[in-house]
Design a protein around this motif. Sequence first.
Motif, PDB file in Angstrom:
ATOM      1  N   GLY A  43       0.949  -1.055   0.038  1.00  0.00           N
ATOM      2  CA  GLY A  43       0.017  -0.148   0.119  1.00  0.00           C
ATOM      3  C   GLY A  43       0.860   1.284  -0.118  1.00  0.00           C
ATOM      4  N   GLU A  44       2.174   1.177   0.204  1.00  0.00           N
ATOM      5  CA  GLU A  44       2.945   2.410   0.225  1.00  0.00           C
ATOM      6  C   GLU A  44       3.934   2.527  -0.938  1.00  0.00           C
ATOM      7  OE1 GLU A  44       5.058   2.790   3.808  1.00  0.00           O
ATOM      8  OE2 GLU A  44       2.997   2.664   5.080  1.00  0.00           O
ATOM      9  N   VAL A  45       4.269   3.653  -1.392  1.00  0.00           N
ATOM     10  CA  VAL A  45       5.169   3.787  -2.628  1.00  0.00           C
ATOM     11  C   VAL A  45       6.655   3.530  -2.077  1.00  0.00           C
ATOM     12  CG1 VAL A  45       6.211   5.579  -3.905  1.00  0.00           C
ATOM     13  CG2 VAL A  45       3.860   5.546  -3.516  1.00  0.00           C
ATOM     14  N   SER A  46       7.380   2.952  -2.867  1.00  0.00           N
ATOM     15  CA  SER A  46       8.842   2.395  -2.687  1.00  0.00           C
ATOM     16  C   SER A  46       9.516   3.516  -3.465  1.00  0.00           C
ATOM     17  CB  SER A  46       9.115   0.967  -3.027  1.00  0.00           C
ATOM     18  OG  SER A  46      10.380   0.740  -3.089  1.00  0.00           O
ATOM     19  N   LYS A  63       4.678   1.645  -6.559  1.00  0.00           N
ATOM     20  CA  LYS A  63       3.730   1.381  -5.178  1.00  0.00           C
ATOM     21  C   LYS A  63       3.422   0.087  -4.899  1.00  0.00           C
ATOM     22  CE  LYS A  63      -0.798   2.529  -3.428  1.00  0.00           C
ATOM     23  NZ  LYS A  63      -2.288   2.888  -3.654  1.00  0.00           N
ATOM     24  N   VAL A  64       3.352  -0.599  -4.063  1.00  0.00           N
ATOM     25  CA  VAL A  64       3.524  -1.999  -3.633  1.00  0.00           C
ATOM     26  C   VAL A  64       2.019  -2.313  -3.576  1.00  0.00           C
ATOM     27  CG1 VAL A  64       4.014  -3.954  -2.098  1.00  0.00           C
ATOM     28  CG2 VAL A  64       5.747  -1.970  -2.605  1.00  0.00           C
ATOM     29  N   GLU A  65       1.632  -3.127  -4.457  1.00  0.00           N
ATOM     30  CA  GLU A  65       0.214  -3.748  -4.339  1.00  0.00           C
ATOM     31  C   GLU A  65      -0.297  -4.833  -3.638  1.00  0.00           C
ATOM     32  OE1 GLU A  65      -2.255  -1.483  -5.454  1.00  0.00           O
ATOM     33  OE2 GLU A  65      -0.984  -0.089  -6.308  1.00  0.00           O
ATOM     34  N   ARG A  66       0.753  -5.724  -3.651  1.00  0.00           N
ATOM     35  CA  ARG A  66       0.384  -6.955  -2.891  1.00  0.00           C
ATOM     36  C   ARG A  66       1.749  -7.716  -2.707  1.00  0.00           C
ATOM     37  NH1 ARG A  66      -3.235 -11.013  -6.738  1.00  0.00           N
ATOM     38  NH2 ARG A  66      -2.621 -12.483  -4.685  1.00  0.00           N
ATOM     39  N   MET A  72       3.063 -14.087  -4.378  1.00  0.00           N
ATOM     40  CA  MET A  72       2.622 -13.051  -5.277  1.00  0.00           C
ATOM     41  C   MET A  72       3.329 -11.902  -4.810  1.00  0.00           C
ATOM     42  SD  MET A  72       1.104 -11.634  -8.050  1.00  0.00           S
ATOM     43  CE  MET A  72      -0.148 -12.441  -8.746  1.00  0.00           C
ATOM     44  N   PHE A  73       3.998 -11.000  -5.481  1.00  0.00           N
ATOM     45  CA  PHE A  73       4.370  -9.779  -5.155  1.00  0.00           C
ATOM     46  C   PHE A  73       4.091  -8.944  -6.324  1.00  0.00           C
ATOM     47  CE2 PHE A  73       8.299  -6.615  -5.087  1.00  0.00           C
ATOM     48  CZ  PHE A  73       7.754  -5.862  -4.373  1.00  0.00           C
ATOM     49  N   ALA A  74       3.511  -7.816  -6.065  1.00  0.00           N
ATOM     50  CA  ALA A  74       3.229  -7.099  -7.384  1.00  0.00           C
ATOM     51  C   ALA A  74       3.216  -5.322  -6.793  1.00  0.00           C
ATOM     52  CB  ALA A  74       1.641  -7.222  -7.560  1.00  0.00           C
ATOM     53  N   PHE A  75       3.560  -4.626  -7.991  1.00  0.00           N
ATOM     54  CA  PHE A  75       3.837  -3.106  -7.777  1.00  0.00           C
ATOM     55  C   PHE A  75       3.221  -2.483  -8.869  1.00  0.00           C
ATOM     56  CE2 PHE A  75       7.854  -4.584  -8.689  1.00  0.00           C
ATOM     57  CZ  PHE A  75       8.336  -3.798  -9.926  1.00  0.00           C
TER      58      PHE A  75
END
Length: 148
Positions: A43-46, A63-66, A72-75
């Motif tokens: 939920g935060e911006v990297s 932005k990290v979505e999942r 699962m890793f998603a941005f």
Amino acid sequence: MNDRIEKQIDLKAPIERVWHALTDHEAFGEWFRVKLDGPFVKGEVSSGHITWPGYEHLRWEAKVERMDAPRMFAFTWHPAAIDPSVDYSKETPTLVEFRLEPIAGGTRLTVVESGFNGLPKHRLGDAMRMNDEGWTVQMENIRHYVES
């Protein structure tokens, strides 16, 4: 034109090691060639700086979505955002998904970047070409990282 890029690689490393390489900001930075300011948080911006030779002047922002361990890793990010004089924040970002599945002898990693049709038409072709080439290189980078 296709709206997505998909790459797949079988890695001789356990899923936990691949997950760490993807989601630990320091490990991710080593193989992806980016110096991140802090850990990935859903939920935060990297943010950080690109360390790829010739692109060191560019900022990283995604932005990290999942973060669904260890599968699962998603941005979301702005693809091919390489002109520092352009404000890409008005563009619709693409979604990058890293999917992991255990296989005999290691982990299958699939990366899918989708949403290219949301880009301005004048950027679509270059962004897809650059990121298609980039993901090919990055899949080899993560292979070297997790298999060494």
